[in-house]
Design a protein around this motif. Structure first.
Motif, PDB file in Angstrom:
ATOM      1  N   LEU A  65      -7.865  -9.476  -3.881  1.00 41.99           N
ATOM      2  CA  LEU A  65      -8.699 -10.485  -4.566  1.00 41.99           C
ATOM      3  C   LEU A  65      -8.009 -10.970  -5.837  1.00 41.99           C
ATOM      4  CD1 LEU A  65     -12.297  -9.047  -4.102  1.00 41.99           C
ATOM      5  CD2 LEU A  65     -11.466 -11.262  -3.325  1.00 41.99           C
ATOM      6  N   GLN A  66      -7.412  -9.992  -6.579  1.00 38.60           N
ATOM      7  CA  GLN A  66      -6.704 -10.369  -7.809  1.00 38.60           C
ATOM      8  C   GLN A  66      -5.525 -11.273  -7.501  1.00 38.60           C
ATOM      9  OE1 GLN A  66      -5.602  -6.911 -10.014  1.00 38.60           O
ATOM     10  NE2 GLN A  66      -7.663  -6.589 -10.818  1.00 38.60           N
ATOM     11  N   ILE A  67      -4.770 -10.951  -6.428  1.00 37.85           N
ATOM     12  CA  ILE A  67      -3.622 -11.795  -6.048  1.00 37.85           C
ATOM     13  C   ILE A  67      -4.113 -13.202  -5.739  1.00 37.85           C
ATOM     14  CG2 ILE A  67      -1.862 -12.174  -4.308  1.00 37.85           C
ATOM     15  CD1 ILE A  67      -1.667  -9.127  -4.013  1.00 37.85           C
ATOM     16  N   LYS A  68      -5.213 -13.244  -4.940  1.00 36.73           N
ATOM     17  CA  LYS A  68      -5.744 -14.563  -4.584  1.00 36.73           C
ATOM     18  C   LYS A  68      -6.205 -15.324  -5.821  1.00 36.73           C
ATOM     19  CE  LYS A  68      -5.562 -13.755  -0.086  1.00 36.73           C
ATOM     20  NZ  LYS A  68      -4.332 -14.095   0.587  1.00 36.73           N
ATOM     21  N   ALA A  69      -6.830 -14.613  -6.770  1.00 34.19           N
ATOM     22  CA  ALA A  69      -7.342 -15.251  -7.987  1.00 34.19           C
ATOM     23  C   ALA A  69      -6.192 -15.849  -8.802  1.00 34.19           C
ATOM     24  CB  ALA A  69      -8.127 -14.248  -8.817  1.00 34.19           C
ATOM     25  N   THR A  70      -5.066 -15.084  -8.934  1.00 41.22           N
ATOM     26  CA  THR A  70      -3.929 -15.589  -9.712  1.00 41.22           C
ATOM     27  C   THR A  70      -3.311 -16.803  -9.024  1.00 41.22           C
ATOM     28  OG1 THR A  70      -2.550 -13.969  -8.599  1.00 41.22           O
ATOM     29  CG2 THR A  70      -3.320 -13.431 -10.820  1.00 41.22           C
ATOM     30  N   ALA A  99     -10.976  -8.642   7.905  1.00 44.01           N
ATOM     31  CA  ALA A  99     -10.637  -9.007   9.286  1.00 44.01           C
ATOM     32  C   ALA A  99      -9.194  -9.463   9.437  1.00 44.01           C
ATOM     33  CB  ALA A  99     -11.566 -10.108   9.775  1.00 44.01           C
ATOM     34  N   SER A 100      -8.548  -9.755   8.317  1.00 47.48           N
ATOM     35  CA  SER A 100      -7.169 -10.264   8.410  1.00 47.48           C
ATOM     36  C   SER A 100      -6.236  -9.164   8.900  1.00 47.48           C
ATOM     37  CB  SER A 100      -6.706 -10.767   7.056  1.00 47.48           C
ATOM     38  OG  SER A 100      -6.653  -9.674   6.163  1.00 47.48           O
ATOM     39  N   GLU A 101      -5.139  -9.620   9.464  1.00 45.07           N
ATOM     40  CA  GLU A 101      -4.289  -8.659  10.178  1.00 45.07           C
ATOM     41  C   GLU A 101      -3.566  -7.710   9.235  1.00 45.07           C
ATOM     42  OE1 GLU A 101      -1.788 -10.358  13.435  1.00 45.07           O
ATOM     43  OE2 GLU A 101      -0.725  -8.468  13.026  1.00 45.07           O
ATOM     44  N   VAL A 102      -3.147  -8.163   8.077  1.00 41.35           N
ATOM     45  CA  VAL A 102      -2.414  -7.300   7.155  1.00 41.35           C
ATOM     46  C   VAL A 102      -3.277  -6.115   6.720  1.00 41.35           C
ATOM     47  CG1 VAL A 102      -0.695  -8.890   6.284  1.00 41.35           C
ATOM     48  CG2 VAL A 102      -2.973  -8.957   5.330  1.00 41.35           C
ATOM     49  N   VAL A 103      -4.552  -6.464   6.459  1.00 36.68           N
ATOM     50  CA  VAL A 103      -5.450  -5.381   6.028  1.00 36.68           C
ATOM     51  C   VAL A 103      -5.684  -4.409   7.177  1.00 36.68           C
ATOM     52  CG1 VAL A 103      -7.731  -4.870   5.116  1.00 36.68           C
ATOM     53  CG2 VAL A 103      -6.497  -6.895   4.332  1.00 36.68           C
ATOM     54  N   ARG A 104      -5.766  -4.924   8.391  1.00 36.65           N
ATOM     55  CA  ARG A 104      -5.950  -4.063   9.575  1.00 36.65           C
ATOM     56  C   ARG A 104      -4.780  -3.098   9.716  1.00 36.65           C
ATOM     57  NH1 ARG A 104     -10.098  -3.036  11.967  1.00 36.65           N
ATOM     58  NH2 ARG A 104     -11.479  -4.101  10.598  1.00 36.65           N
ATOM     59  N   ASN A 105      -3.590  -3.652   9.560  1.00 36.43           N
ATOM     60  CA  ASN A 105      -2.388  -2.813   9.676  1.00 36.43           C
ATOM     61  C   ASN A 105      -2.378  -1.714   8.631  1.00 36.43           C
ATOM     62  OD1 ASN A 105      -1.141  -3.846  11.871  1.00 36.43           O
ATOM     63  ND2 ASN A 105       0.100  -5.324  10.734  1.00 36.43           N
ATOM     64  N   TYR A 106      -2.724  -2.153   7.394  1.00 34.47           N
ATOM     65  CA  TYR A 106      -2.749  -1.189   6.300  1.00 34.47           C
ATOM     66  C   TYR A 106      -3.755  -0.080   6.591  1.00 34.47           C
ATOM     67  CZ  TYR A 106      -3.273   0.653   1.581  1.00 34.47           C
ATOM     68  OH  TYR A 106      -3.332   1.486   0.493  1.00 34.47           O
ATOM     69  N   LYS A 110       4.948   1.888   5.165  1.00 37.02           N
ATOM     70  CA  LYS A 110       5.842   1.049   4.352  1.00 37.02           C
ATOM     71  C   LYS A 110       5.757  -0.403   4.796  1.00 37.02           C
ATOM     72  CE  LYS A 110      10.382   0.965   4.879  1.00 37.02           C
ATOM     73  NZ  LYS A 110      11.763   1.474   4.991  1.00 37.02           N
ATOM     74  N   GLU A 111       5.838  -0.620   6.130  1.00 36.10           N
ATOM     75  CA  GLU A 111       5.797  -1.988   6.656  1.00 36.10           C
ATOM     76  C   GLU A 111       4.484  -2.668   6.305  1.00 36.10           C
ATOM     77  OE1 GLU A 111       8.384  -3.501   8.121  1.00 36.10           O
ATOM     78  OE2 GLU A 111       9.439  -1.626   7.687  1.00 36.10           O
ATOM     79  N   SER A 112       3.370  -1.900   6.456  1.00 33.52           N
ATOM     80  CA  SER A 112       2.060  -2.508   6.217  1.00 33.52           C
ATOM     81  C   SER A 112       1.884  -2.864   4.744  1.00 33.52           C
ATOM     82  CB  SER A 112       0.962  -1.561   6.670  1.00 33.52           C
ATOM     83  OG  SER A 112       1.027  -0.383   5.930  1.00 33.52           O
ATOM     84  N   VAL A 113       2.392  -2.019   3.836  1.00 32.76           N
ATOM     85  CA  VAL A 113       2.279  -2.313   2.399  1.00 32.76           C
ATOM     86  C   VAL A 113       3.114  -3.541   2.052  1.00 32.76           C
ATOM     87  CG1 VAL A 113       2.935  -1.461   0.111  1.00 32.76           C
ATOM     88  CG2 VAL A 113       1.654  -0.006   1.659  1.00 32.76           C
ATOM     89  N   LYS A 114       4.312  -3.602   2.638  1.00 32.11           N
ATOM     90  CA  LYS A 114       5.175  -4.765   2.358  1.00 32.11           C
ATOM     91  C   LYS A 114       4.481  -6.051   2.795  1.00 32.11           C
ATOM     92  CE  LYS A 114       9.281  -4.094   4.180  1.00 32.11           C
ATOM     93  NZ  LYS A 114      10.651  -3.634   4.517  1.00 32.11           N
ATOM     94  N   LYS A 115       3.855  -6.002   3.971  1.00 32.79           N
ATOM     95  CA  LYS A 115       3.185  -7.218   4.465  1.00 32.79           C
ATOM     96  C   LYS A 115       1.986  -7.547   3.599  1.00 32.79           C
ATOM     97  CE  LYS A 115       4.336  -6.986   9.309  1.00 32.79           C
ATOM     98  NZ  LYS A 115       3.957  -5.879  10.161  1.00 32.79           N
ATOM     99  N   LEU A 116       1.248  -6.516   3.152  1.00 25.43           N
ATOM    100  CA  LEU A 116       0.034  -6.729   2.366  1.00 25.43           C
ATOM    101  C   LEU A 116       0.360  -7.408   1.048  1.00 25.43           C
ATOM    102  CD1 LEU A 116      -3.012  -5.795   2.625  1.00 25.43           C
ATOM    103  CD2 LEU A 116      -2.410  -4.021   1.013  1.00 25.43           C
ATOM    104  N   LEU A 117       1.405  -6.912   0.352  1.00 24.89           N
ATOM    105  CA  LEU A 117       1.728  -7.426  -0.970  1.00 24.89           C
ATOM    106  C   LEU A 117       2.795  -8.523  -0.894  1.00 24.89           C
ATOM    107  CD1 LEU A 117       1.861  -3.996  -2.812  1.00 24.89           C
ATOM    108  CD2 LEU A 117      -0.029  -5.620  -2.728  1.00 24.89           C
ATOM    109  N   ASN A 118       3.176  -8.870   0.300  1.00 29.89           N
ATOM    110  CA  ASN A 118       4.135  -9.966   0.500  1.00 29.89           C
ATOM    111  C   ASN A 118       5.479  -9.697  -0.141  1.00 29.89           C
ATOM    112  OD1 ASN A 118       3.559 -12.002   2.227  1.00 29.89           O
ATOM    113  ND2 ASN A 118       2.108 -12.975   0.836  1.00 29.89           N
TER     114      ASN A 118
END
Lengths: 197, 332
Positions: free
Chosen positions: B273-278, B291-298, B319-327
């Motif tokens: 949410l903070q990332i989206k807000a910035t 429901a988004s896929e990155v969060v599902r993976n995480y 590691k992969e899921s965190v990288k995708k989550l935080l881009n």
């Protein structure tokens, strides 16, 4: 015929008492081979047609008990006696049609104790004794209750002197009816009373 | 010899002859004179000088009259001590004399002491089993494997019988009954299974999914078996009940990690949410994020890490899921 005569004679002897004569066999009620059971052990009215039916065999209505495994552990002080007994037990199992899963010999256990040699004083002079126990384990698979009873009685009566045996029976059963469904579904009134209290 | 003595001896001889008709063999030779009758104790001891009269020679042992193809099970039908005159084998047993051989079977205590299996020769065993086969029943052919037995008969009851020689035939360990059942075969739902596992504690093995109940508190085996079945029934029904205090189950009591409503979910959502807000993106709802896929993976990677422990594949997946989550693609 000779075997039956011999067996009857044995019946009168000391080693096989009357319990053999009144052996009750249990009918298997869910079997696919019911025809085999029905044909072989007919009732008294069919005696004239099948003279070979053993008159001492009687069939009861109880369902047959099933043993998944029968494990015989034989303990003795002499390895040769145990080997002979194992040969006898394996041959008897094969003749009665029982599958022998495994025959293995666990290592022997020696129990040693040190005692004083003299009745009074002389602490420095001791005498040592040891007791050696040899083991043989026989594992049989897939036995019915009647077969297990017959085999065990035969084998246990011919156990030599000085030899002990432990028989571990693993019986398999269906889940009892009262565990098929939780009882709370069928007794709502009891549940309400419990909730209130 | 006096006349009447001779007559008495002659009479004895005649009766003896009838009795020993089968005993006398050709090798023994003809019957000796009336003075020396073997087997019969001569009453007269008046001839002290004639020691030969008092000597009793034994009848030959039974082994000499045995045919090679005789029926051995009639010689030893039941368990009996070793009789050297009845066993036609040249056995020697014992510690050998210095420079010699072990002692022979006649009067050999070692052979009498050891239990013999002369009554259980293979032909005798076959005869016994032929007579016993009528009392045996066949195993149902439909249950030929362990899996089928498990499927149709899930409950296993183990009992031990003890046979030994002693002053008493009873053994106090014989009353112990062990009941084993796989929980997958019982009709349990998720909550019931977890409650049952908590109730039984150490008696449940997680690797094999087997519940083991060992009972020995009653004096008889049948009573112990009934008690075991009673315990199983009570456990089953109690686990289906939901008590009021079960709602107070905390996170420490949980058997496995649940991601929903956990701190990990909260943190991930807050971060996103903070990332989206910035980035000044339009307000994305929590459900969309979940429901988004990155969060599902995480979510999957965190659950795998917590439940199964740290393995190579789990860590790399996280590691992969965190990288995708935080881009973050730059980091290797």
């Amino acid at each position: 015929m000779a075997a039956r005569c011999l067996w009857r004679r044995l019946c009168q002897g000391s080693s096989f008492p009357v319990s053999y004569a009144s052996r009750v066999m249990q009918k298997q009620c869910f079997l696919p081979n019911m025809d085999l059971v029905g044909g072989r052990f007919s009732g008294s009215h069919v005696h004239t047609e099948e003279p070979k039916t053993n008159p001492l065999v009687s069939i009861s209505d109880e369902p047959e008990v099933l043993y998944r495994r029968l494990s015989l552990l034989v303990k003795g002080h002499d390895r040769a006696v145990l080997d002979s007994y194992e040969y006898f037990a394996v041959l008897a199992a094969k003749e009665l049609g029982i599958t022998v899963e495994k025959v293995h010999k666990p290592p022997k256990k020696i129990e040693r104790l040190t005692l004083l040699k003299s009745v009074h004083i002389y602490k420095k002079h001791r005498v040592q004794y040891e007791m050696r126990t040899h083991y043989t384990c026989l594992e049989l698979k897939h036995l019915t209750g009647s077969t297990a009873a017959v085999y065990l009685e035969y084998v246990e009566r011919n156990l030599p002197e000085g030899v002990a045996m432990e028989v571990k029976k693993t019986k398999i059963e269906k889940i009892p009816e009262h565990i098929q469904e939780p009882v709370w579904d069928t007794l709502p009134q009891v549940e309400e009373a419990e909730v209130k209290s | 010899m006096f006349q009447f003595e001779k007559q008495a001896v002659a009479e004895n001889m005649m009766s003896a002859e009838i009795y020993y008709q089968q005993v006398v063999t050709s090798s023994w030779g003809s019957l000796n004179t009336s003075d020396e009758i073997s087997g019969i104790h001569t009453v007269s001891t008046r001839r002290r000088g004639r020691m030969s009269q008092l000597i009793r020679s034994h009848i030959p042992p039974r082994t000499e009259r045995m045919a090679v193809d005789q029926d051995w099970s009639s010689v030893y039908p039941t368990a009996a001590a070793f009789k050297p005159a009845s066993v036609p084998l040249p056995i020697r047993m014992g510690y050998p004399v210095k420079g010699g051989v072990p002692p022979p079977k006649e009067g050999n205590l070692e052979l009498i002491k050891i239990p013999n299996f002369l009554h259980l020769t293979p032909p005798a065993i076959k005869k016994h089993c032929a007579a016993l086969r009528d009392f045996c029943t066949e195993w149902p052919s439909a249950l030929d494997g362990d899996e089928k037995c498990e499927q149709h008969f899930p409950v296993e009851i183990e009992t031990v019988d003890y046979v030994s020689a002693g002053t008493s035939i009873r053994n106090p360990k014989a009353r112990i009954v062990t009941l084993r059942v796989k929980l997958s075969n019982l009709n349990l739902d998720d909550h019931a299974k977890k409650k049952l596992i908590k109730l039984v504690g150490k008696r449940y093995c997680k690797d094999t999914d087997v519940l083991t109940i060992i009972t020995d508190r009653c004096p008889l085996r049948r009573q112990n078996y009934d008690y075991g079945i009673h315990l199983l029934t009570v456990l089953y029904h109690e686990s289906w009940k939901t008590e009021a205090w079960e709602s107070e189950k905390t996170e420490e009591d949980m058997e496995e990690y649940i991601w929903e409503n956990s701190s990990s979910q909260k943190n991930a959502l807050d971060t996103l949410l903070q990332i989206k807000a910035t980035e000044n993106v339009s307000n994305v709802t929590k459900e969309e994020l979940l429901a988004s896929e990155v969060v599902r993976n995480y979510r999957n990677s965190v659950i795998a890490l917590k439940n199964e422990g740290e393995t190579e594949s789990n860590m790399s997946q996280y590691k992969e899921s965190v990288k995708k989550l935080l881009n973050i693609q730059a980091l290797p």
